[in-house]
Design an enzyme around this catalytic site. Structure first.
Site, PDB file in Angstrom:
ATOM      1  CE  LYS A 184      -3.297   5.588  -2.241  1.00  0.00           C
ATOM      2  NZ  LYS A 184      -4.134   6.275  -3.240  1.00  0.00           N
ATOM      3  CE1 TYR A 218      -3.553   2.660   0.497  1.00  0.00           C
ATOM      4  CE2 TYR A 218      -2.147   3.465   2.273  1.00  0.00           C
ATOM      5  CZ  TYR A 218      -3.214   3.645   1.412  1.00  0.00           C
ATOM      6  OH  TYR A 218      -3.932   4.821   1.459  1.00  0.00           O
TER       7      TYR A 218
END
Length: 320
Positions: free
Chosen positions: A181, A177
């Site tokens: 990002k 994750y």
């Protein structure tokens, strides 16, 4: 300097303007779509599930009866889906804004790959959005529009330099994750540098929602239906959280504020919550060497090269 009189509940009149939002069926994407529709914009709501898309469209229309809404099937983890959706948009009209919001927020416990063979979190959050933005560069240039990439405050939580962006080794859900990002944010800044250099009339910005959670968000049938336990637990975190409606505020401001410019980073005033204002991305996400490396990786992984030359030419006859 960001103006201090911006009211996220009373947006500028957006009548006649067209925006595409990825991941519109719930969360930040739904509330961003709703806020744009309330301001009079034509919103292209996208998602990968046709039933959820229909539900989301009805939910917006329930609150904005005269909303101009188009729905479009789009799965950012699937490059074929990205190309098909972009072809549909290109065949209709120009664009004034592209909100690159769709993403995997809760990665799988073990590494999974898409039909194209890419790691699913990176593919959904970063790779598909690079491809979509490139495929929609011409209609965005026709509308002298903006693209807004959705980052995360998690990028400051550790040194997760995506030297292995698809985590062929050392996969973990959290790393997948955060790296995605970092990539999304870095690509957003790199896009603005490249668009400026090529004299393309498109601005690229990055925005993040802070800590926006469903238990502090109003209930909407089929869109946000947290359990009582979720409400209870999330309300215990009230000082450091906010609703997803408010989480959408920085994304929408970056997209429509007339004074916002390319290369900016928008987020809540108190990092986790608050009014939308200018901020600063993590050092890692601002490094140009990382951004250039990721850009080259995305270009080769998708086979898509952004058409800067065509986008820099005026297209006076584009149907608005």
């Amino acid at each position: 300097m960001a103006r201090d009189d911006w009211d996220p509940t009373t947006l500028p009149d957006l009548f006649g303007r067209r925006y595409l939002v990825t991941g519109s069926t719930a969360g930040l994407g739904f509330f961003a779509s709703l806020q744009l529709a309330e301001a009079g914009a034509h919103v292209i709501m996208t998602g990968r599930n046709p039933n959820k898309l229909a539900t989301a469209r009805v939910a917006v229309r329930r609150q904005v009866p005269d909303a101009e809404i188009t729905t479009l099937l789009l799965d950012t983890s699937n490059l074929g889906s990205v190309r098909a959706a972009a072809a549909t948009v290109r065949g209709r009209a120009g664009l004034h804004g592209l909100l690159l919001n769709a993403g995997v927020v809760h990665p799988p416990r073990h590494r999974e790959t898409t039909a194209d063979g890419h790691e699913v979190v990176f593919a959904t959050n970063a790779l598909g959005h690079y491809a979509l933005a490139g495929e929609l560069l011409l209609p965005l240039a026709a509308g002298r529009g903006r693209m807004v990439w959705v980052g995360s405050m998690s990028t400051a939580m550790g040194n997760y330099d995506p030297v292995d962006p698809e985590l062929a080794t050392n996969y973990s859900p959290w790393r997948a994750y955060v790296q995605s990002k970092v990539a999304t944010t870095a690509l957003g800044f790199e896009a603005d540098r490249r668009l400026r250099a090529a004299n393309v009339p498109i601005a690229s910005l990055v925005a993040h929602p802070g800590y926006a959670i469903s238990g502090r968000t109003r209930g909407i049938l089929g869109i946000n239906e947290p359990t009582r336990m979720t409400r209870f637990v999330d309300n215990l975190q009230a000082p450091i959280t906010q609703s997803k409606e408010r989480g959408a505020w920085p994304l929408v401001r970056a997209l429509v504020d007339p004074e916002a410019i390319g290369g900016q980073f928008w987020g809540p005033s108190r990092l986790v919550a608050g009014a939308p204002t200018l901020g600063q991305a993590s050092t890692l996400a601002r490094r140009e060497d990382i951004a250039a490396r990721l850009w080259d990786y995305c270009e080769h992984a998708t086979g898509i090269t952004w058409p800067y030359l065509k986008a820099s030419r005026p297209r006076r006859l584009w149907r608005r």
